[in-house]
Design an enzyme around this catalytic site. Structure first.
Site, PDB file in Angstrom:
ATOM      1  N   TYR A 135      15.384   6.728  34.345  1.00 53.06           N
ATOM      2  CA  TYR A 135      15.118   5.989  35.591  1.00 53.06           C
ATOM      3  C   TYR A 135      13.743   5.311  35.529  1.00 53.06           C
ATOM      4  CZ  TYR A 135      13.272   5.238  40.278  1.00 53.06           C
ATOM      5  OH  TYR A 135      12.646   4.675  41.376  1.00 53.06           O
ATOM      6  N   PRO A 142      15.649  18.333  32.952  1.00 57.75           N
ATOM      7  CA  PRO A 142      15.083  18.026  31.625  1.00 57.75           C
ATOM      8  C   PRO A 142      13.969  16.980  31.741  1.00 57.75           C
ATOM      9  CG  PRO A 142      17.488  17.797  31.618  1.00 57.75           C
ATOM     10  CD  PRO A 142      17.078  18.007  33.051  1.00 57.75           C
ATOM     11  N   SER A 152      13.469   2.532  33.078  1.00 57.38           N
ATOM     12  CA  SER A 152      14.147   1.287  33.502  1.00 57.38           C
ATOM     13  C   SER A 152      13.327   0.564  34.571  1.00 57.38           C
ATOM     14  CB  SER A 152      15.573   1.581  33.990  1.00 57.38           C
ATOM     15  OG  SER A 152      15.551   2.308  35.205  1.00 57.38           O
ATOM     16  N   LYS A 153      12.673   1.314  35.445  1.00 58.68           N
ATOM     17  CA  LYS A 153      11.814   0.673  36.456  1.00 58.68           C
ATOM     18  C   LYS A 153      10.578   0.068  35.775  1.00 58.68           C
ATOM     19  CE  LYS A 153      12.122   0.558  40.383  1.00 58.68           C
ATOM     20  NZ  LYS A 153      12.790  -0.419  41.305  1.00 58.68           N
ATOM     21  N   THR A 159       7.960   2.078  41.618  1.00 62.37           N
ATOM     22  CA  THR A 159       7.716   3.507  41.826  1.00 62.37           C
ATOM     23  C   THR A 159       6.471   3.995  41.085  1.00 62.37           C
ATOM     24  OG1 THR A 159       8.646   5.678  41.302  1.00 62.37           O
ATOM     25  CG2 THR A 159       9.352   3.889  39.906  1.00 62.37           C
ATOM     26  N   ASP A 160       5.909   5.103  41.563  1.00 65.19           N
ATOM     27  CA  ASP A 160       4.784   5.721  40.843  1.00 65.19           C
ATOM     28  C   ASP A 160       5.238   6.411  39.555  1.00 65.19           C
ATOM     29  OD1 ASP A 160       6.119   7.907  41.956  1.00 65.19           O
ATOM     30  OD2 ASP A 160       4.378   8.729  42.992  1.00 65.19           O
ATOM     31  N   GLU A 161       6.564   6.626  39.414  1.00 72.69           N
ATOM     32  CA  GLU A 161       7.047   7.366  38.242  1.00 72.69           C
ATOM     33  C   GLU A 161       6.808   6.606  36.941  1.00 72.69           C
ATOM     34  OE1 GLU A 161      10.778   9.336  38.492  1.00 72.69           O
ATOM     35  OE2 GLU A 161      10.487   9.867  40.577  1.00 72.69           O
ATOM     36  N   GLU A 173      19.254   1.457  40.833  1.00 74.14           N
ATOM     37  CA  GLU A 173      19.721   2.842  40.757  1.00 74.14           C
ATOM     38  C   GLU A 173      18.458   3.675  40.884  1.00 74.14           C
ATOM     39  OE1 GLU A 173      22.665   4.161  40.680  1.00 74.14           O
ATOM     40  OE2 GLU A 173      23.753   2.268  40.594  1.00 74.14           O
ATOM     41  N   ASN A 197       6.871   9.235  46.531  1.00 72.83           N
ATOM     42  CA  ASN A 197       8.143   9.706  47.106  1.00 72.83           C
ATOM     43  C   ASN A 197       8.247   9.433  48.603  1.00 72.83           C
ATOM     44  OD1 ASN A 197       7.834  11.298  44.574  1.00 72.83           O
ATOM     45  ND2 ASN A 197       9.745  12.218  45.289  1.00 72.83           N
TER      46      ASN A 197
HETATM   47  P1  NAD Z   1      18.793   3.802  47.186  1.00 75.08           P
HETATM   48  O1  NAD Z   1      19.477   4.330  45.982  1.00 75.08           O
HETATM   49  O2  NAD Z   1      18.881   4.542  48.464  1.00 75.08           O
HETATM   50  O3  NAD Z   1      19.308   2.313  47.497  1.00 75.08           O
HETATM   51  C1  NAD Z   1      19.509   1.371  46.483  1.00 75.08           C
HETATM   52  C2  NAD Z   1      20.342   0.232  47.071  1.00 75.08           C
HETATM   53  O4  NAD Z   1      20.528  -0.757  46.040  1.00 75.08           O
HETATM   54  C3  NAD Z   1      21.738   0.664  47.521  1.00 75.08           C
HETATM   55  O5  NAD Z   1      22.043   0.086  48.772  1.00 75.08           O
HETATM   56  C4  NAD Z   1      22.666   0.113  46.441  1.00 75.08           C
HETATM   57  O6  NAD Z   1      23.966  -0.215  46.918  1.00 75.08           O
HETATM   58  C5  NAD Z   1      21.903  -1.137  46.014  1.00 75.08           C
HETATM   59  N1  NAD Z   1      22.225  -1.565  44.641  1.00 75.08           N
HETATM   60  C6  NAD Z   1      22.313  -0.793  43.520  1.00 75.08           C
HETATM   61  N2  NAD Z   1      22.632  -1.548  42.465  1.00 75.08           N
HETATM   62  C7  NAD Z   1      22.707  -2.838  42.909  1.00 75.08           C
HETATM   63  C8  NAD Z   1      22.976  -4.086  42.281  1.00 75.08           C
HETATM   64  N3  NAD Z   1      23.235  -4.162  40.972  1.00 75.08           N
HETATM   65  N4  NAD Z   1      22.961  -5.198  43.035  1.00 75.08           N
HETATM   66  C9  NAD Z   1      22.721  -5.142  44.379  1.00 75.08           C
HETATM   67  N5  NAD Z   1      22.476  -3.981  45.017  1.00 75.08           N
HETATM   68  C10 NAD Z   1      22.465  -2.846  44.295  1.00 75.08           C
HETATM   69  O7  NAD Z   1      17.286   3.577  46.744  1.00 75.08           O
HETATM   70  P2  NAD Z   1      15.950   3.701  47.602  1.00 75.08           P
HETATM   71  O8  NAD Z   1      15.477   5.099  47.552  1.00 75.08           O
HETATM   72  O9  NAD Z   1      16.143   3.016  48.889  1.00 75.08           O
HETATM   73  O10 NAD Z   1      14.960   2.850  46.683  1.00 75.08           O
HETATM   74  C11 NAD Z   1      14.833   1.438  46.863  1.00 75.08           C
HETATM   75  C12 NAD Z   1      13.842   0.912  45.842  1.00 75.08           C
HETATM   76  O11 NAD Z   1      12.584   1.545  46.022  1.00 75.08           O
HETATM   77  C13 NAD Z   1      14.239   1.180  44.390  1.00 75.08           C
HETATM   78  O12 NAD Z   1      13.886   0.050  43.631  1.00 75.08           O
HETATM   79  C14 NAD Z   1      13.409   2.388  43.999  1.00 75.08           C
HETATM   80  O13 NAD Z   1      13.142   2.379  42.621  1.00 75.08           O
HETATM   81  C15 NAD Z   1      12.155   2.145  44.810  1.00 75.08           C
HETATM   82  N6  NAD Z   1      11.402   3.341  45.177  1.00 75.08           N
HETATM   83  C16 NAD Z   1      12.022   4.397  45.787  1.00 75.08           C
HETATM   84  C17 NAD Z   1      11.254   5.504  46.193  1.00 75.08           C
HETATM   85  C18 NAD Z   1      11.880   6.687  46.886  1.00 75.08           C
HETATM   86  O14 NAD Z   1      11.211   7.688  47.104  1.00 75.08           O
HETATM   87  N7  NAD Z   1      13.153   6.624  47.280  1.00 75.08           N
HETATM   88  C19 NAD Z   1       9.879   5.511  45.964  1.00 75.08           C
HETATM   89  C20 NAD Z   1       9.282   4.422  45.326  1.00 75.08           C
HETATM   90  C21 NAD Z   1      10.059   3.334  44.954  1.00 75.08           C
HETATM   91  O1  DAU Z   2       8.073   9.115  43.047  1.00 82.30           O
HETATM   92  C1  DAU Z   2       8.944   8.141  43.532  1.00 82.30           C
HETATM   93  C2  DAU Z   2      10.357   8.522  43.184  1.00 82.30           C
HETATM   94  O2  DAU Z   2      10.711   9.611  44.034  1.00 82.30           O
HETATM   95  C3  DAU Z   2      11.340   7.376  43.349  1.00 82.30           C
HETATM   96  O3  DAU Z   2      11.015   6.349  42.433  1.00 82.30           O
HETATM   97  C4  DAU Z   2      12.782   7.852  43.112  1.00 82.30           C
HETATM   98  O4  DAU Z   2      13.686   6.794  43.356  1.00 82.30           O
HETATM   99  C5  DAU Z   2      13.052   8.997  44.071  1.00 82.30           C
HETATM  100  O5  DAU Z   2      14.352   9.500  43.854  1.00 82.30           O
HETATM  101  C6  DAU Z   2      12.013  10.101  43.900  1.00 82.30           C
HETATM  102  O6  DAU Z   2      12.165  10.748  42.615  1.00 82.30           O
HETATM  103  P1  DAU Z   2      12.017  12.339  42.452  1.00 82.30           P
HETATM  104  O7  DAU Z   2      12.691  12.746  41.213  1.00 82.30           O
HETATM  105  O8  DAU Z   2      10.607  12.754  42.642  1.00 82.30           O
HETATM  106  O9  DAU Z   2      12.836  12.789  43.775  1.00 82.30           O
HETATM  107  P2  DAU Z   2      13.913  13.965  44.019  1.00 82.30           P
HETATM  108  O10 DAU Z   2      14.114  14.024  45.495  1.00 82.30           O
HETATM  109  O11 DAU Z   2      15.097  13.824  43.138  1.00 82.30           O
HETATM  110  O12 DAU Z   2      13.117  15.256  43.575  1.00 82.30           O
HETATM  111  C7  DAU Z   2      11.883  15.603  44.189  1.00 82.30           C
HETATM  112  C8  DAU Z   2      11.369  16.849  43.492  1.00 82.30           C
HETATM  113  O13 DAU Z   2      12.213  17.953  43.847  1.00 82.30           O
HETATM  114  C9  DAU Z   2      11.417  16.774  41.977  1.00 82.30           C
HETATM  115  O14 DAU Z   2      10.292  17.478  41.454  1.00 82.30           O
HETATM  116  C10 DAU Z   2      12.710  17.479  41.606  1.00 82.30           C
HETATM  117  C11 DAU Z   2      12.835  18.535  42.688  1.00 82.30           C
HETATM  118  N1  DAU Z   2      14.209  18.902  43.087  1.00 82.30           N
HETATM  119  C12 DAU Z   2      15.082  17.899  43.396  1.00 82.30           C
HETATM  120  C13 DAU Z   2      16.369  18.189  43.795  1.00 82.30           C
HETATM  121  C14 DAU Z   2      17.348  17.071  44.113  1.00 82.30           C
HETATM  122  C15 DAU Z   2      14.573  20.235  43.193  1.00 82.30           C
HETATM  123  O15 DAU Z   2      13.752  21.152  42.936  1.00 82.30           O
HETATM  124  N2  DAU Z   2      15.841  20.529  43.607  1.00 82.30           N
HETATM  125  C16 DAU Z   2      16.777  19.558  43.899  1.00 82.30           C
HETATM  126  O16 DAU Z   2      17.925  19.883  44.240  1.00 82.30           O
END
Ligand code: NAD
Ligand code: DAU
Length: 353
Positions: free
Chosen positions: A159, A292, A162-163, A133-135, A82, A188
């Protein structure tokens, strides 16, 4: 063969497309198809024998064990999670289940396979790569140095907590059982197939739909943006040459305040797809209540992966963001399909939309 979990999601699907563009090694894709997973992302692979899809949960030990026994992958790349911070604030349960319990069960199945079914060269060559993630490092002040691999874990949202827990489990399975693991912590991502609940695709989607562009708080929070294909190439490189038990930070040296990102998106849209009334998209910017516990700044120090593995991003923010906007303009049908049903329900609850 490699087993890739969560490969119907944003980064996972880009990873599979990229992998199969570079080589013919078969990918077994295990994905639960939550709201974030869309097989449409992989439609171009329909009928391609190099991509096998199984719908299922990483937390289903028996399923994962049977897939490992049957297909004998040489590596597992774990994207499944997630991933949306706002959702984790409104409902953390799924994050605990998938990101912590799911990763634990996946590790257990992989440990049984690696310890039981593999021998000799196959056992030595096996890798479990955990995508994180860097978070997990928490939030930086304005003048703090960027996150390096030795930074303390200080996760602030359900989030990121949990990571962080999943990263610790992966680390412990290496330390205790010798499981050959690699962990990557990336900043990101943005690019094609990004679900339009995250800032960049949400802003493009809302702008074109004539809706408000929501900026949380003062919009001066900083994120470090990386084009998704660059993340994919970094993961390939870590899988190929990363040192066992190590973590690698991945980032593009592209720190930007959110408001600047939104202004950039508006300007590109003004250029590529101007509003019918001739007014600029930035007029749709709307300041809303802050998230929050909102982390103020993330920044990745990507020195280690560059020095040890020779990896560098190919895109700058300027080139990557323009490609991204073009992709969304060219793929409006994808946006329409993935933004039905569950997504509308969620947005409705969150923003009263
Ligand atoms: P996403 O939410 O787009 O995709 C997650 C995928 O995992 C989906 O296809 C979903 O169906 C699947 N999934 C969820 N729960 C599952 C389960 N229990 N079993 C099997 N499949 C399941 O996420 P994303 O943005 O592609 O991120 C992928 C990974 O990279 C995550 O682990 C996230 O923490 C990490 N990550 C994301 C970012 C970012 O900016 N998006 C940055 C750094 C790390
Ligand atoms: O840093 C890596 C992470 O980046 C990943 O681990 C996460 O899976 C990914 O979702 C992302 O997290 P963020 O919280 O940084 O991404 P998001 O796109 O939700 O938000 C980016 C920034 O923009 C954050 O500071 C919140 C802000 N934001 C987000 C939304 C959705 C807004 O200001 N308005 C918005 O509607």
């Amino acid at each position: 063969m490699i087993l890739v979990t969560g490969a119907a999601g944003f980064i996972g699907s880009n990873f599979v497309l990229d992998w199969l563009a570079q080589c013919d090694e078969v990918v077994l894709n295990l994905d639960a198809l939550t709201y974030a997973g869309n097989l449409e992302n992989l439609a171009s692979l329909e009928g391609d024998a190099r991509h096998l899809f199984v719908k299922g949960d990483i937390g289903d030990f028996d399923l994962v064990a049977s897939l490992l026994a049957r297909y004998k992958p040489r590596a597992v790349v774990n994207f499944a999670a997630e991933s949306h911070v706002d959702r984790s604030i409104h409902g953390p349960e799924d994050f605990i289940q998938t990101n912590i319990v799911g990763t634990f069960r996946l590790l257990e199945a992989v440990r049984a396979y690696w310890g039981g079914a593999l021998e000799g060269d196959a056992k030595a060559a096996f890798r479990f790569l955990h995508v994180s993630t860097d978070e997990v490092y928490g939030s930086l002040e304005k003048d703090d140095p960027a996150f390096s691999e030795s930074n303390r874990y200080e996760p602030n949202s359900p989030y990121s907590a949990s990571k962080a827990a999943s990263d610790h489990l992966v680390r412990a399975y290496h330390h205790t059982y010798g499981l050959p693991v690699l962990t990557t912590n990336c900043s990101n991502n943005y690019g094609p197939y990004h679900f339009p609940e995250k800032l960049i695709p949400l802003v493009i989607h809302n702008a074109l739909a004539g809706k408000p562009l929501p900026i949380y708080g003062d919009g001066q929070q900083i994120r470090d943006w990386l084009y998704v294909k660059d993340h994919c190439s970094a993961i390939r490189r870590v899988l190929e040459a990363g040192r066992l038990g190590e973590t690698y930070n991945i980032g593009g040296w592209n720190e930007k305040p959110n408001l600047e990102v939104v202004h950039t998106l508006c300007a590109i849209l003004d250029d590529l797809s101007p509003r019918g009334d001739g007014k600029p998209y930035k007029e749709q910017i709307t300041y809303v209540k802050d998230r929050p516990g909102h982390d103020r700044r993330y920044a990745i120090d990507a020195t280690k992966i560059e020095r040890e593995l020779g990896w560098k991003p190919a895109e700058t923010f300027e080139t990557g963001i323009r490609k991204t906007v073009r992709w969304y303009l060219d793929n409006q049908a994808w946006v329409t399909n993935v933004t039905s049903g569950a997504y509308r329900e969620w947005l409705g609850k969150q923003y009263g939309a």
